[in-house]
Design an enzyme around this catalytic site. Structure first.
Site, PDB file in Angstrom:
ATOM      1  N   THR A 287      -1.822   5.411   2.290  1.00  0.00           N
ATOM      2  CA  THR A 287      -3.007   4.559   2.179  1.00  0.00           C
ATOM      3  C   THR A 287      -3.044   3.608   3.366  1.00  0.00           C
ATOM      4  OG1 THR A 287      -2.939   4.651  -0.241  1.00  0.00           O
ATOM      5  CG2 THR A 287      -4.224   2.875   0.751  1.00  0.00           C
TER       6      THR A 287
ATOM      7  N   ARG B 206      -5.785   6.485  -7.448  1.00  0.00           N
ATOM      8  CA  ARG B 206      -5.511   7.914  -7.369  1.00  0.00           C
ATOM      9  C   ARG B 206      -5.496   8.537  -8.764  1.00  0.00           C
ATOM     10  NH1 ARG B 206      -0.105   7.801  -3.889  1.00  0.00           N
ATOM     11  NH2 ARG B 206      -0.280  10.083  -4.089  1.00  0.00           N
TER      12      ARG B 206
ATOM     13  N   LEU C 129       0.849  -1.181   0.000  1.00  0.00           N
ATOM     14  CA  LEU C 129       0.000   0.000   0.000  1.00  0.00           C
ATOM     15  C   LEU C 129       0.889   1.237   0.000  1.00  0.00           C
ATOM     16  CD1 LEU C 129      -2.663  -1.003   2.716  1.00  0.00           C
ATOM     17  CD2 LEU C 129      -2.876  -1.195   0.221  1.00  0.00           C
ATOM     18  N   ASP C 130       0.404   2.304  -0.630  1.00  0.00           N
ATOM     19  CA  ASP C 130       1.141   3.565  -0.611  1.00  0.00           C
ATOM     20  C   ASP C 130       1.319   4.043   0.827  1.00  0.00           C
ATOM     21  OD1 ASP C 130       1.099   3.528  -3.356  1.00  0.00           O
ATOM     22  OD2 ASP C 130      -0.624   4.868  -3.526  1.00  0.00           O
ATOM     23  N   ARG C 131       2.298   4.874   1.017  1.00  0.00           N
ATOM     24  CA  ARG C 131       2.631   5.400   2.351  1.00  0.00           C
ATOM     25  C   ARG C 131       1.405   5.921   3.098  1.00  0.00           C
ATOM     26  NH1 ARG C 131       5.594  10.255   1.002  1.00  0.00           N
ATOM     27  NH2 ARG C 131       3.497  11.154   0.898  1.00  0.00           N
TER      28      ARG C 131
END
Length: 297
Positions: free
Chosen positions: A98, A232, A94-96
């Site tokens: 998220t 996104r 997961l993104d930082r």
């Protein structure tokens, strides 16, 4: 005049990205967020409160916002029931900023099976996002596009017909598909009138959808592919960029408040258990912003 084959090619026919590049302000904001996340991640430790599911082969945890995946993985052995193994792997990332469901496997063999399941689109993923933009006039929309890095190194949406074409740096445009549903959308905290509108957008050029609006729009997204920053990017393309997502033109300052990260949450994973074959559905609790407190949280 004879052609000179020893001259460098300077005018390659690269595909043109559809979405806009990050705004200039994003560079400093992203650097600040990265520094803060590095500090937070260095102090982070998983607890049993983060655990959503565990058996002898894998564990699912609820990753907090603003923490790097690697820090979650490195602290996992401290709380795993059987931590004799040293073969822990992240099955998904997961993104930082998220939050939500992350899978940690306990052996190389299980990790390989889950990587195969994700690659073959056998894992159903559900995300929830809070966006600022015009109220959608559709109930379900599926976006099919290309995905890749532009010459400036930023991830961008490309036309579907550009899939397979070479990009600057030698990478290729890859396919990207997301279904976004608005039948459970909240707009300014209220449920909109039901809509039967369903459509499929195959991205060919500049978006035709209106980007004018200041509504709070909560959507669920189901990415079929797993491209970097996919949801996104597709929210940006639809004109409903995620709040706080300054890289993709989301509101950084809104109604008197500054947001320190984007509001995207990995809500659930549905898959076949890699060992037992049983159906497995893992859900994470919704953050406050997704549960109805849109402005003050």
């Amino acid at each position: 005049m004879e052609a000179r084959h020893d001259l460098p090619i300077t005018n390659l026919d690269y595909p043109k990205p559809i979405t806009s590049p990050p705004p200039p302000i994003s560079k400093d904001i992203e650097l600040k967020r990265a520094i803060e996340a590095s500090s937070k991640s260095s102090l982070f430790n998983l607890t049993r409160d983060h655990v959503l599911y565990e058996d002898e082969w894998l564990m699912a945890v609820n990753k907090p916002k603003g923490v790097y995946c690697e820090s979650v993985l490195s602290s996992a052995p401290k709380i795993i029931v059987d931590s004799s193994s040293n073969e822990f792997h992240l099955a998904n990332r997961l993104d930082r900023d998220t939050s939500g469901v992350m899978l940690i496997t306990k052996s190389h063999k299980v990790a390989a099976k889950l990587v195969k399941a994700f690659t073959e689109h056998k894992v159903r993923k559900s995300y929830i996002a809070l966006s600022i933009g015009p109220s959608p006039n559709w109930s379900k929309i599926t976006i099919k596009s290309g995905h890749g890095r532009s010459k400036h190194g930023a991830w961008r949406v490309y036309a579907a017909l550009d899939v397979g074409r070479v990009l600057p740096g030698g990478s290729f445009v890859r396919d990207m598909e997301t279904t976004i549903c608005s039948e459970v959308v909240s707009v300014n905290g209220e449920n909109p009138e039901p809509s039967e509108s369903q459509s499929i957008i195959v991205v060919e050029g500049e978006p035709e959808l209106s980007c004018v609006g200041d509504d709070v729009v909560v959507v669920r997204a189901f990415p079929r592919s797993g491209r970097t920053h996919q949801i996104r990017l597709h929210c940006q393309y639809l004109g409903i960029p995620i709040r706080g997502d300054v890289k993709y033109h989301g509101m950084y300052e809104w109604r008197g408040r500054t947001f320190e990260g984007h509001e995207l949450h990995a809500e659930s994973l549905s898959l076949e258990h890699p060992v037992t074959g049983d159906p497995l559905v893992i859900q994470s609790p919704l953050p406050c912003w997704a549960a109805g407190d849109y402005v003050t949280v």
